[in-house]
Design a protein around this motif. Structure first.
Motif, PDB file in Angstrom:
ATOM      1  N   ASN A  51       9.757 -13.196  -9.932  1.00  0.00           N
ATOM      2  CA  ASN A  51      10.144 -11.855  -9.474  1.00  0.00           C
ATOM      3  C   ASN A  51       9.043 -11.244  -8.603  1.00  0.00           C
ATOM      4  O   ASN A  51       9.297 -10.300  -7.854  1.00  0.00           O
ATOM      5  N   GLY A  66      11.366  -5.451   1.953  1.00  0.00           N
ATOM      6  CA  GLY A  66      12.231  -4.623   1.106  1.00  0.00           C
ATOM      7  C   GLY A  66      11.785  -3.177   1.102  1.00  0.00           C
ATOM      8  O   GLY A  66      12.613  -2.251   1.081  1.00  0.00           O
ATOM      9  N   THR A  67      10.491  -2.961   1.109  1.00  0.00           N
ATOM     10  CA  THR A  67       9.957  -1.595   1.102  1.00  0.00           C
ATOM     11  C   THR A  67      10.457  -0.819   2.321  1.00  0.00           C
ATOM     12  O   THR A  67      10.907   0.322   2.210  1.00  0.00           O
ATOM     13  N   ASN A  73      14.137   0.084   1.974  1.00  0.00           N
ATOM     14  CA  ASN A  73      14.338   1.218   1.058  1.00  0.00           C
ATOM     15  C   ASN A  73      13.966   2.539   1.720  1.00  0.00           C
ATOM     16  O   ASN A  73      14.718   3.522   1.669  1.00  0.00           O
ATOM     17  N   HIS A  79      11.548   0.705  -8.398  1.00  0.00           N
ATOM     18  CA  HIS A  79      10.324   0.118  -7.839  1.00  0.00           C
ATOM     19  C   HIS A  79       9.587   1.211  -7.060  1.00  0.00           C
ATOM     20  O   HIS A  79      10.212   2.143  -6.544  1.00  0.00           O
ATOM     21  N   ALA A 122       8.624   1.298  -4.214  1.00  0.00           N
ATOM     22  CA  ALA A 122       9.117   1.448  -2.836  1.00  0.00           C
ATOM     23  C   ALA A 122      10.176   2.547  -2.731  1.00  0.00           C
ATOM     24  O   ALA A 122      10.421   3.068  -1.646  1.00  0.00           O
ATOM     25  N   MET A 135      18.621   1.223  -8.146  1.00  0.00           N
ATOM     26  CA  MET A 135      18.416  -0.208  -7.940  1.00  0.00           C
ATOM     27  C   MET A 135      19.529  -1.042  -8.581  1.00  0.00           C
ATOM     28  O   MET A 135      20.165  -0.605  -9.538  1.00  0.00           O
ATOM     29  N   ALA A 194      18.944  -4.410  -9.676  1.00  0.00           N
ATOM     30  CA  ALA A 194      18.313  -5.138 -10.782  1.00  0.00           C
ATOM     31  C   ALA A 194      16.858  -4.701 -10.878  1.00  0.00           C
ATOM     32  O   ALA A 194      16.163  -4.624  -9.865  1.00  0.00           O
ATOM     33  N   ASN A 197      13.016  -4.938 -11.425  1.00  0.00           N
ATOM     34  CA  ASN A 197      12.041  -6.019 -11.202  1.00  0.00           C
ATOM     35  C   ASN A 197      11.250  -6.371 -12.455  1.00  0.00           C
ATOM     36  O   ASN A 197      10.807  -7.494 -12.621  1.00  0.00           O
ATOM     37  N   ASP A 246      18.705  -0.623  -4.078  1.00  0.00           N
ATOM     38  CA  ASP A 246      17.599  -1.547  -3.867  1.00  0.00           C
ATOM     39  C   ASP A 246      17.987  -2.833  -4.605  1.00  0.00           C
ATOM     40  O   ASP A 246      17.875  -2.911  -5.826  1.00  0.00           O
ATOM     41  N   VAL A 249      16.683  -5.822  -4.011  1.00  0.00           N
ATOM     42  CA  VAL A 249      15.654  -6.827  -3.708  1.00  0.00           C
ATOM     43  C   VAL A 249      15.592  -7.910  -4.796  1.00  0.00           C
ATOM     44  O   VAL A 249      15.399  -9.082  -4.491  1.00  0.00           O
ATOM     45  N   GLN A 250      15.790  -7.526  -6.055  1.00  0.00           N
ATOM     46  CA  GLN A 250      15.723  -8.540  -7.119  1.00  0.00           C
ATOM     47  C   GLN A 250      17.078  -9.176  -7.412  1.00  0.00           C
ATOM     48  O   GLN A 250      17.139 -10.170  -8.132  1.00  0.00           O
ATOM     49  N   SER A 261      14.970  -8.582   0.380  1.00  0.00           N
ATOM     50  CA  SER A 261      13.686  -9.094   0.869  1.00  0.00           C
ATOM     51  C   SER A 261      13.658 -10.602   0.717  1.00  0.00           C
ATOM     52  O   SER A 261      13.929 -11.134  -0.372  1.00  0.00           O
ATOM     53  N   HIS A 269      11.323 -12.891   0.536  1.00  0.00           N
ATOM     54  CA  HIS A 269      10.379 -13.653  -0.301  1.00  0.00           C
ATOM     55  C   HIS A 269      10.758 -13.670  -1.773  1.00  0.00           C
ATOM     56  O   HIS A 269      10.117 -14.356  -2.571  1.00  0.00           O
ATOM     57  N   CYS A 275       2.878  -5.150  -8.267  1.00  0.00           N
ATOM     58  CA  CYS A 275       2.333  -4.087  -7.435  1.00  0.00           C
ATOM     59  C   CYS A 275       1.403  -3.178  -8.235  1.00  0.00           C
ATOM     60  O   CYS A 275       0.698  -2.375  -7.673  1.00  0.00           O
TER      61      CYS A 275
HETATM   62  N1  PLP Z   1      12.198  -3.374  -4.662  1.00  0.00           N
HETATM   63  C1  PLP Z   1      12.063  -4.176  -5.718  1.00  0.00           C
HETATM   64  C2  PLP Z   1      13.003  -4.030  -6.865  1.00  0.00           C
HETATM   65  C3  PLP Z   1      11.043  -5.134  -5.755  1.00  0.00           C
HETATM   66  O1  PLP Z   1      10.900  -5.919  -6.813  1.00  0.00           O
HETATM   67  C4  PLP Z   1      10.172  -5.224  -4.645  1.00  0.00           C
HETATM   68  C5  PLP Z   1       9.036  -6.174  -4.660  1.00  0.00           C
HETATM   69  O2  PLP Z   1       8.486  -6.496  -5.698  1.00  0.00           O
HETATM   70  C6  PLP Z   1      10.371  -4.365  -3.558  1.00  0.00           C
HETATM   71  C7  PLP Z   1      11.397  -3.460  -3.603  1.00  0.00           C
HETATM   72  C8  PLP Z   1       9.491  -4.439  -2.350  1.00  0.00           C
HETATM   73  O3  PLP Z   1       9.833  -5.548  -1.562  1.00  0.00           O
HETATM   74  P1  PLP Z   1       8.802  -6.063  -0.445  1.00  0.00           P
HETATM   75  O4  PLP Z   1       7.721  -6.774  -1.173  1.00  0.00           O
HETATM   76  O5  PLP Z   1       9.593  -6.995   0.415  1.00  0.00           O
HETATM   77  O6  PLP Z   1       8.341  -4.869   0.284  1.00  0.00           O
END
Ligand code: PLP
Length: 398
Positions: free
Chosen positions: A13, A75-76, A79, A103, A105, A150, A152, A154, A179, A181-182, A202, A204, A328
């Motif tokens: 994650n 992802g940031t 968002n 998150h 972000a 969100m 899911a 993180n 969001d 991203v997860q 995102s 990665h 983070c």
């Molecule tokens: N949102 C969630 C739920 C995340 O887990 C993450 C990264 O850990 C992000 C946003 C931020 O994504 P990015 O690393 O691509 O900025």
């Protein structure tokens, strides 16, 4: 067969290994095809085609139209862009509804916006990490610009009921950003059937490169760019495209679409076996949000009488990579805001570890973690019992 110094990467994650198929697809765009996709000649046109193909692949993964995909840097950014656009272009007002477990972000962005005069409602969650949908409904006001929740989590993998949230937002005629991203690449998403306005992803997090993401913008949704300059991304995100990474994101999306159902089953079985074995071997351990709907790959454990930063350090000596909450927050030993919002005691929150499994994990790696983790917890507890306080690591490994 695992060697003694082999990395056991159970932190998918935080980020994932690049899929070799993604690397292969990216390489020509780091060497041979260096043209600018906006250039009118054929050498630029070839690159433009690769970007179009990536957009189509991401859209296929999400079940939406390619024109609804805007490439971003992460992802940031996605968002931030969705929320900023709503505040700027949505005439309803400057009120945002979000949750206490987002998150950073989203959460920190909203906290900053609150300092600059926006009103923000942070919905609380219950002990299983769920929001109350009645509370969501009553928190939406005539001046609410956007709801951002969100898909899911993180840290815990807990899933919010996004379809129900989207239905409430539609009923109230308010924009809904999620969001995801997860969630993207881990669970099926069909945006064509939903009324979600914006969705962030995102690369990665699903075996694509770092530093590239996308924002889904539902057709006919009011949206204005945060980054202004050239006309790239149909005027929705300026700046010359990060071509190789966009190509990598597209390939990662294609791989995810192809192997999702098989991978979901395999990873879920590995995660469940890991959880059951740890609960059987370690006293005073619990899975955070165990009764909630969760991602198939995530295990968030809380252990009584340990400090997670010390556990990370000992696990790292065995080359086991996992996380104390979100990567983070690395460097800070404060209890996670997510676990505190779920009303875990401070002791349990500070003794929480997140393990997240993924495509490249083998059963033997789960077995090694099942063997080592109980030893580490036992060691920390006996050290804590013989000294006044548990040992604390100077720094956290993420
Ligand atoms: N949102 C969630 C739920 C995340 O887990 C993450 C990264 O850990 C992000 C946003 C931020 O994504 P990015 O690393 O691509 O900025």
């Amino acid at each position: 067969m695992l060697t003694d110094d082999q990395i056991i990467y159970l932190d998918n994650n935080a980020t994932t290994q690049l899929d070799p198929a993604v690397v292969e697809e990216m390489l020509p765009f780091l060497s041979k095809f260096y043209g600018n996709p906006s250039s009118g000649y054929q050498f630029g046109g070839q690159v433009r085609k690769a970007i179009d193909q990536a957009r189509a692949r991401v859209a296929a993964l999400l079940g939406c139209e390619p024109t609804e995909i805007v490439f971003t840097s992460c992802g940031t950014e996605s968002n931030n862009a969705a929320i900023n656009s709503a505040l700027q272009f949505e005439p309803r007002g400057k009120h945002i509804v979000t949750s206490a477990v987002e998150h950073s972000a989203v959460r920190r962005h909203c906290q900053e916006l609150a300092k600059r005069g926006c009103e923000v409602t942070f919905l609380e969650v219950d002990q299983e990490g769920n929001i109350d949908l009645d509370e969501l409904e009553s928190s939406i006001r005539p001046n609410t610009a956007i709801v951002s929740l969100m898909w899911a989590n993180n840290e815990t993998g807990i899933l919010f009921p996004v379809d129900k949230i989207a239905a409430i937002c539609r009923e109230k005629r308010v924009l809904f950003h999620t969001d995801a991203v997860q969630a993207v690449g881990k669970i099926p998403i069909r945006l064509g059937d939903s009324t979600i306005s914006f969705l962030s992803l995102s690369a990665h997090k699903f075996y694509g490169p770092k530093g590239v993401g996308a924002l889904y913008v539902r057709r006919h949704s009011r949206f204005g760019p945060s980054i202004i300059g050239g006309g790239q991304e149909n005027g929705r995100r300026a700046g010359t495209e990060n071509v190789a990474s966009v190509v990598g994101l597209g390939k990662a999306a294609q791989c995810a679409a192809e192997c999702m159902s098989e991978e979901e089953t395999r990873v879920l079985a590995m995660r469940n076996r890991f959880e059951q074995a740890i609960l059987a071997r370690v006293r005073d351990a619990a899975v955070n949000g165990a009764r909630a709907a969760r991602l198939p790959n995530t295990s968030s454990f809380s252990f009584a009488r340990i400090e997670s930063d010390a556990a990370l350090l000992l696990l790292d000596r065995h080359h086991i990579c996992c996380s104390a909450g979100s990567a983070c927050r690395t460097g800070s030993s404060e209890a996670s805001h997510v676990l505190r919002a779920m009303k875990l005691s401070d002791e349990r929150a500070r003794g929480s570890l997140r393990f997240s499994f993924g495509r490249f994990n083998q059963d033997a790696e789960a077995d090694r973690a099942i063997q080592i983790l109980p030893e580490v917890i036992e060691k920390l507890r006996s050290l804590a019992a013989t000294s006044a306080s548990a040992p604390r690591a100077a720094t956290l490994a993420s």
